[in-house]
Design a protein around this motif. Structure first.
Motif, mmCIF file in Angstrom:
data_model
loop_
_atom_site.group_PDB
_atom_site.id
_atom_site.type_symbol
_atom_site.label_atom_id
_atom_site.label_comp_id
_atom_site.label_asym_id
_atom_site.label_seq_id
_atom_site.Cartn_x
_atom_site.Cartn_y
_atom_site.Cartn_z
ATOM 1 N N ALA A 51 54.798 25.946 46.507
ATOM 2 C CA ALA A 51 53.946 25.354 45.477
ATOM 3 C C ALA A 51 54.736 24.373 44.611
ATOM 4 O O ALA A 51 54.254 23.279 44.285
ATOM 5 N N THR A 74 50.496 29.510 42.242
ATOM 6 C CA THR A 74 50.038 28.298 41.562
ATOM 7 C C THR A 74 51.038 27.966 40.467
ATOM 8 O O THR A 74 51.411 28.832 39.675
ATOM 9 N N THR A 111 49.069 24.512 44.390
ATOM 10 C CA THR A 111 48.900 25.863 44.914
ATOM 11 C C THR A 111 49.367 25.887 46.366
ATOM 12 O O THR A 111 49.152 24.928 47.114
#
Length: 529
Positions: free
Chosen positions: A448, A422, A435
């Motif tokens: 991500a 994330t 994410t």
């Protein structure tokens, strides 16, 4: 050029223990060797090695060589097989290189015991293969394997292999010290004798030396002094067992000590940078004590040397270090050389000569970073970002600022391992959280970050992480060791390499990843979608 500088890093050098080039690595090595000015790059053995076959296929469209021509390597036809039907010979032609180098047995003991054929059939194998290659428009070189040992055992037979190759149309016949057991005087004597036996001129011959007696460079130079004008080497001496003749030492000796023009103008001063970059691609620590190009090649401790060097640096240096792109160092603290930084910056289109204060600042910064394990020699993109950030009036806006990132690794009951990352970043005033999952922490971070940025930078979709190398830095041990990460990224038109260093491998990777995306976006100047 009167002299043929033949590099076999991608073939013979790749046989060194610990080296395993990817196809992308091989293409990168070829570009660097071409930049250094070698005349021939032996790319590998098509047909025998799938990776090499792919290399030659990709090279047709992905390599734009300025100095060198590509060479495909293979063997003569097999005993009892028509040369036109031999699949290995066909693969050499399919590689479509202008030059083909074939290896032939020149020691009668190897002919009879290894090939299990007769001396006459071996001569026919040489003649047939060379004629077939020449008839198909190729320049043919013949490597006489175990030449010196065979010549000492049976001079007449080894000489007959040389004559057979030339009669069939070979451009060069290369004398190979395959076992690496020769000394310079032995090489010189053998050349004199083979010239007398065959009637060929020494400048029609070539030399290829292994380093088992630590004489590969000396033997190569001795052969050139005896009249040979084709010499085969590998970058940094890479090769099987103790290795091969080191390309950088050989060309430096020939050009600087004997005054022979073996490289195009302006190429020799790239030796140190190219040597280090090739070591990084091979994922082998550069040899700091390597002649000419090693970090310690022109290093002196304080004392008598230092006082003499103040008067005249050449009092303790056998050549000016700058002629091979290296720097003299006084071993009081680690020093990054201004000359090499200025030269490298110029190659990247950045003129630091007109900004002495910036050059000093960049040199100091590089020195500080290198002292903690950073290396920019194989990471041009990171180096360019560093220089641009220090130039007066620099406008190097980072595409985003990091708020935080987090990486989780989950080992599931069924044995699968999933990484999840994330990232929280600010892009053009907007806070973005994204994410993604990946097959490892770095892959997950990459996915991500791309997810977070793609809506603002459409061109990011074309970026691809093509290679990832990790090295534990010298002097650090265990699971808390400092690591250096090299990332290679491509947008399908060009490739660039970035570097990151940290005690935490994920943070080192993140640093390299951020530089990779920053550099790529700055180069493309892609508008937001």
């Amino acid at each position: 050029m009167d002299y043929q500088v033949f590099d076999t890093t991608l073939r013979d050098g790749g046989q060194r223990e610990g080296i395993s080039y990817t196809v992308a690595d091989k293409l990168a090595v070829a570009r660097l060797l071409d930049e250094f000015g070698v005349g021939f790059i032996e790319g590998g053995w098509p047909g025998a090695m799938p990776k090499d076959t792919e290399f030659f296929e990709r090279a047709k469209t992905e390599l734009d060589l300025k100095h060198a021509v590509l060479v495909a390597f293979g063997a003569t036809r097999k005993a009892g097989v028509d040369v036109a039907e031999d699949p290995q010979v066909k693969a050499l032609l399919d590689a479509e290189t202008p030059v083909v180098c074939v290896v032939a047995k020149s020691d009668i003991r190897h002919v009879e015991r290894a090939l299990r054929t007769t001396g006459d059939e071996n001569l026919d194998m040489v003649r047939d293969t060379v004629r077939h290659l020449v008839a198909n428009g190729r320049r043919a070189f013949v490597d006489c394997e175990h030449f010196f040992d065979g010549f000492r055992h049976d001079p007449a037979y080894t000489a007959s292999v040389v004559k057979a190759a030339f009669e069939a149309g070979a451009e060069r016949v290369i004398m190979c010290d395959t076992n690496g057991g020769m000394l310079p005087s032995m090489v010189t004597k053998a050349i004199e004798q083979v010239v007398e036996l065959t009637g060929v001129s020494p400048d029609q011959l070539g030399i290829h030396c292994q380093n088992d007696t630590a004489c590969a460079v000396a033997n190569t130079v001795a052969a050139v002094e005896a009249g040979v004008k084709h010499f085969q080497c590998t970058a940094n001496g890479y090769g099987e067992r103790p290795g091969n003749a080191d390309l950088f030492a050989v060309v430096s000796n020939l050009q600087l000590k004997l005054g022979l023009k073996v490289l195009p103008d302006g190429c020799l001063e790239k030796a140190t940078r190219v040597s280090t970059a090739l070591a990084e691609i091979a994922n082998i620590a550069p040899d700091t004590h390597q002649a000419y190009v090693g970090a310690a090649a022109f290093a002196h401790k304080a004392g008598l040397h230092a006082s003499a060097i103040k008067v005249d640096p050449l009092l303790y240096n056998h050549v000016d270090p700058s002629v091979v792109g290296n720097d003299m160092r006084i071993l009081v603290t680690e020093m990054a050389g201004r000359a090499s930084i200025e030269l490298k910056s110029r190659e990247l289109g950045l003129d630091l000569a007109g900004h002495p204060d910036t050059l000093t600042k960049v040199t100091r910064k590089v020195k500080d970073l290198e002292a903690t394990g950073w290396s920019f020699e194989a990471a041009d993109a990171s180096f360019e970002l560093l220089v641009r950030s220090e130039l007066p009036g620099a406008d190097l806006a980072r595409p985003f600022t990091l708020e935080s990132y987090r990486v989780l690794v989950e080992h599931r009951e069924d044995g699968t391992v999933i990484s999840e990352a994330t990232v929280k970043v600010r892009v053009r005033g907007e806070r973005v959280i994204a994410t993604a999952e990946g097959n490892g922490p770095v892959n997950a971070l990459d996915e991500a970050l791309r997810t977070a940025l793609t809506s603002h930078y459409a061109h990011l979709k074309s970026f691809e992480l093509t290679d990832y190398k990790v090295r534990i830095l010298e002097g650090s041990h265990g699971t808390n060791a400092v690591t250096r990460v090299l990332l290679e990224t491509s947008d399908h038109n060009r490739e660039w390499t970035t570097v990151g260093v940290h005690e935490n491998i994920v943070e080192a990777s993140w640093t390299a990843l951020v530089d990779a995306l920053t550099y790529g976006l700055a180069r493309t100047s892609a508008p937001a979608s």
